[in-house]
Design a protein around this motif. Sequence first.
Motif, PDB file in Angstrom:
ATOM      1  N   LEU A  56       0.896  -1.139  -0.130  1.00 18.73           N
ATOM      2  CA  LEU A  56      -0.113   0.037   0.081  1.00 18.73           C
ATOM      3  C   LEU A  56       0.674   1.339  -0.186  1.00 18.73           C
ATOM      4  CD1 LEU A  56      -2.669   1.291   0.223  1.00 18.73           C
ATOM      5  CD2 LEU A  56      -2.768   0.922   2.686  1.00 18.73           C
ATOM      6  N   ALA A  57       1.905   1.210   0.998  1.00 20.09           N
ATOM      7  CA  ALA A  57       2.654   2.435   0.819  1.00 20.09           C
ATOM      8  C   ALA A  57       3.505   2.534  -0.591  1.00 20.09           C
ATOM      9  CB  ALA A  57       3.984   2.254   2.069  1.00 20.09           C
ATOM     10  N   ALA A  58       3.977   1.409  -1.117  1.00 15.93           N
ATOM     11  CA  ALA A  58       4.707   1.614  -2.294  1.00 15.93           C
ATOM     12  C   ALA A  58       3.470   2.045  -3.534  1.00 15.93           C
ATOM     13  CB  ALA A  58       5.090   0.196  -2.913  1.00 15.93           C
ATOM     14  N   PHE A  59       2.188   1.715  -3.521  1.00 12.97           N
ATOM     15  CA  PHE A  59       1.433   2.151  -4.206  1.00 12.97           C
ATOM     16  C   PHE A  59       1.324   3.611  -4.214  1.00 12.97           C
ATOM     17  CE2 PHE A  59      -2.902   3.165  -6.097  1.00 12.97           C
ATOM     18  CZ  PHE A  59      -2.836   2.493  -7.221  1.00 12.97           C
ATOM     19  N   GLN A  60       1.041   4.061  -3.082  1.00 10.08           N
ATOM     20  CA  GLN A  60       0.867   5.440  -2.592  1.00 10.08           C
ATOM     21  C   GLN A  60       2.020   6.252  -3.003  1.00 10.08           C
ATOM     22  OE1 GLN A  60       0.324   6.156   1.491  1.00 10.08           O
ATOM     23  NE2 GLN A  60       0.310   8.432   1.286  1.00 10.08           N
ATOM     24  N   ALA A  61       3.168   5.813  -2.921  1.00  8.73           N
ATOM     25  CA  ALA A  61       4.593   6.603  -3.143  1.00  8.73           C
ATOM     26  C   ALA A  61       4.584   6.675  -4.607  1.00  8.73           C
ATOM     27  CB  ALA A  61       5.688   6.017  -2.610  1.00  8.73           C
ATOM     28  N   LEU A  62       4.475   5.584  -5.402  1.00  7.88           N
ATOM     29  CA  LEU A  62       4.806   5.689  -7.007  1.00  7.88           C
ATOM     30  C   LEU A  62       3.754   5.856  -7.767  1.00  7.88           C
ATOM     31  CD1 LEU A  62       7.261   2.292  -6.504  1.00  7.88           C
ATOM     32  CD2 LEU A  62       7.769   4.905  -6.410  1.00  7.88           C
ATOM     33  N   LEU A  64       0.260   7.444  -6.641  1.00  9.18           N
ATOM     34  CA  LEU A  64      -0.813   8.516  -6.185  1.00  9.18           C
ATOM     35  C   LEU A  64      -0.086   9.666  -5.660  1.00  9.18           C
ATOM     36  CD1 LEU A  64      -2.955   6.216  -3.710  1.00  9.18           C
ATOM     37  CD2 LEU A  64      -3.107   6.646  -6.297  1.00  9.18           C
ATOM     38  N   THR A  65       1.275   9.746  -5.488  1.00  6.92           N
ATOM     39  CA  THR A  65       1.868  10.977  -5.194  1.00  6.92           C
ATOM     40  C   THR A  65       2.000  11.893  -6.417  1.00  6.92           C
ATOM     41  OG1 THR A  65       3.626   9.999  -3.640  1.00  6.92           O
ATOM     42  CG2 THR A  65       4.149  11.999  -4.822  1.00  6.92           C
ATOM     43  N   GLU A  66       1.795  13.019  -6.210  1.00  9.14           N
ATOM     44  CA  GLU A  66       1.571  14.258  -6.973  1.00  9.14           C
ATOM     45  C   GLU A  66       3.221  14.249  -7.988  1.00  9.14           C
ATOM     46  OE1 GLU A  66       0.459  18.777  -7.964  1.00  9.14           O
ATOM     47  OE2 GLU A  66       0.212  17.997  -6.161  1.00  9.14           O
ATOM     48  N   LYS A  67       3.316  14.281  -9.257  1.00 15.99           N
ATOM     49  CA  LYS A  67       4.665  14.321  -9.759  1.00 15.99           C
ATOM     50  C   LYS A  67       4.507  15.341 -10.420  1.00 15.99           C
ATOM     51  CE  LYS A  67       4.388   9.175 -10.608  1.00 15.99           C
ATOM     52  NZ  LYS A  67       3.072   8.767  -9.636  1.00 15.99           N
ATOM     53  N   ALA A  68       5.729  16.070 -10.477  1.00 19.07           N
ATOM     54  CA  ALA A  68       6.278  16.889 -11.350  1.00 19.07           C
ATOM     55  C   ALA A  68       6.166  16.529 -12.816  1.00 19.07           C
ATOM     56  CB  ALA A  68       7.569  17.544 -10.953  1.00 19.07           C
ATOM     57  N   PHE A 282       9.319   7.702   1.264  1.00 20.38           N
ATOM     58  CA  PHE A 282       9.404   6.364   0.651  1.00 20.38           C
ATOM     59  C   PHE A 282      10.705   6.136  -0.094  1.00 20.38           C
ATOM     60  CE2 PHE A 282       8.880   3.208  -2.708  1.00 20.38           C
ATOM     61  CZ  PHE A 282       8.039   2.316  -1.704  1.00 20.38           C
ATOM     62  N   MET A 283      11.395   6.936  -0.448  1.00 22.56           N
ATOM     63  CA  MET A 283      12.662   6.603  -1.131  1.00 22.56           C
ATOM     64  C   MET A 283      14.001   6.838  -0.604  1.00 22.56           C
ATOM     65  SD  MET A 283      11.367   5.813  -4.209  1.00 22.56           S
ATOM     66  CE  MET A 283      12.850   5.435  -4.806  1.00 22.56           C
ATOM     67  N   LYS A 284      13.921   7.547   0.560  1.00 20.62           N
ATOM     68  CA  LYS A 284      15.236   7.665   1.455  1.00 20.62           C
ATOM     69  C   LYS A 284      15.842   6.415   1.864  1.00 20.62           C
ATOM     70  CE  LYS A 284      16.805   9.971   5.618  1.00 20.62           C
ATOM     71  NZ  LYS A 284      17.680  11.007   4.809  1.00 20.62           N
ATOM     72  N   LEU A 315      11.022   7.614 -12.920  1.00 17.96           N
ATOM     73  CA  LEU A 315      11.103   6.726 -11.935  1.00 17.96           C
ATOM     74  C   LEU A 315      10.013   6.952 -10.603  1.00 17.96           C
ATOM     75  CD1 LEU A 315      14.166   4.796 -12.050  1.00 17.96           C
ATOM     76  CD2 LEU A 315      12.419   4.068 -13.352  1.00 17.96           C
ATOM     77  N   THR A 316      10.258   8.100 -10.494  1.00 14.23           N
ATOM     78  CA  THR A 316       9.607   8.934  -9.159  1.00 14.23           C
ATOM     79  C   THR A 316       9.135  10.159  -9.538  1.00 14.23           C
ATOM     80  OG1 THR A 316      12.117   9.631  -8.548  1.00 14.23           O
ATOM     81  CG2 THR A 316      10.983   7.271  -7.458  1.00 14.23           C
TER      82      THR A 316
END
Length: 352
Positions: A56-62, A64-68, A282-284, A315-316
């Motif tokens: 769930l955290a991976a899906f949220q980070a990769l 659902l996160t707003e992307k530039a 997430f990526m740290k 990728l991010t």
Amino acid sequence: MTRRRLLALLAAAPLAAAGWFGWARRRNPYYGGPPSDHFDGLRFFHPEQPPDKSPLAAFQALQLTEKAPWPESWPSPFADKPPARVTGSRLRVTAVGHATHLIQAAGLNILTDPVWSERCSPVSFAGPKRVCAPGVAFDDLPKIDVILLSHNHYDHLDVATLSRLVARDDPRIVTALGNDVIVRANDRRARVEAYDWGDRVILGDGVTAALTVACHWSARGVTDRRKALWTAFAIDAGSAGRLYFAGDSGLFSGAHFRHAAELHGPFRLAILPIGAYEPRWFMKDQHLNPAEAVEAFGLLRAEQAIGCHWGVFRLTAEGIDAPVIALQAALREKSIPPERFRALRPGEVWEA
């Protein structure tokens, strides 16, 4: 599984690879050695590494996160046609793109994590697509003697490119434990050798590569998370100097960079990733951001550095040029001249 969900999973494959779903499979298809201080008999680990984050955290980070925004195409103004060989004390490094570099020193041609494919994905129709052509056309490559593979994520271990290189040049492929099985399963002709952290490999006359600790992970599917080892490389090229190639890594305490400097330095050049770092929560645990890359540069006590792992595959969440802007700011904050740490575009050359 719907097509939309499948595409979301594939888009995250190089970073997440859905490896969390495989905890119940108590088998390692790649490696069966004895337990050690970084292998528990089933999976590899780093003592500083926190527990794996949830699906769930991976899906949220990769997803659902707003992307530039990124452009569909971002061609590099550079292109290189490398010489056949570089000898003596000369050192020449060409940024091909992402983590792929051509290192020419002491008469050897070495490639790191070669990827010439259009996508870094388990399939050809989905997943991160390159926005910039390789900085060296495949046909312009000199004969490759050695390939150094840091780990098995799709943006680093590209079996299609490896097969092209095997067919053309029959290079030695040096990698970490377990990844040899992946390479050989795709191409039985591959001369692939697998080693552990701390091993030193003779690459040529007076040239060695040592496998050093990295803080990362591995997976190519849904049941193989951390079942193959990941690594950085410290290369001793004799009179051409010593190089450090990080592959992928988080910073954590920085001990792995400090120890690499103590055991294998001083380094003439460090090749460090500066991209694929947002969202930070997430990526740290797996990727340096530019400020951390500058800190790693200091811990390695390297004379100069190349910043990679940016501007080729989306990728991010950060913008395509955000790593360069952040790197420049981090260098100013530490009063480090910008020419000491250059973020190269594909086709740019570092030489000395």
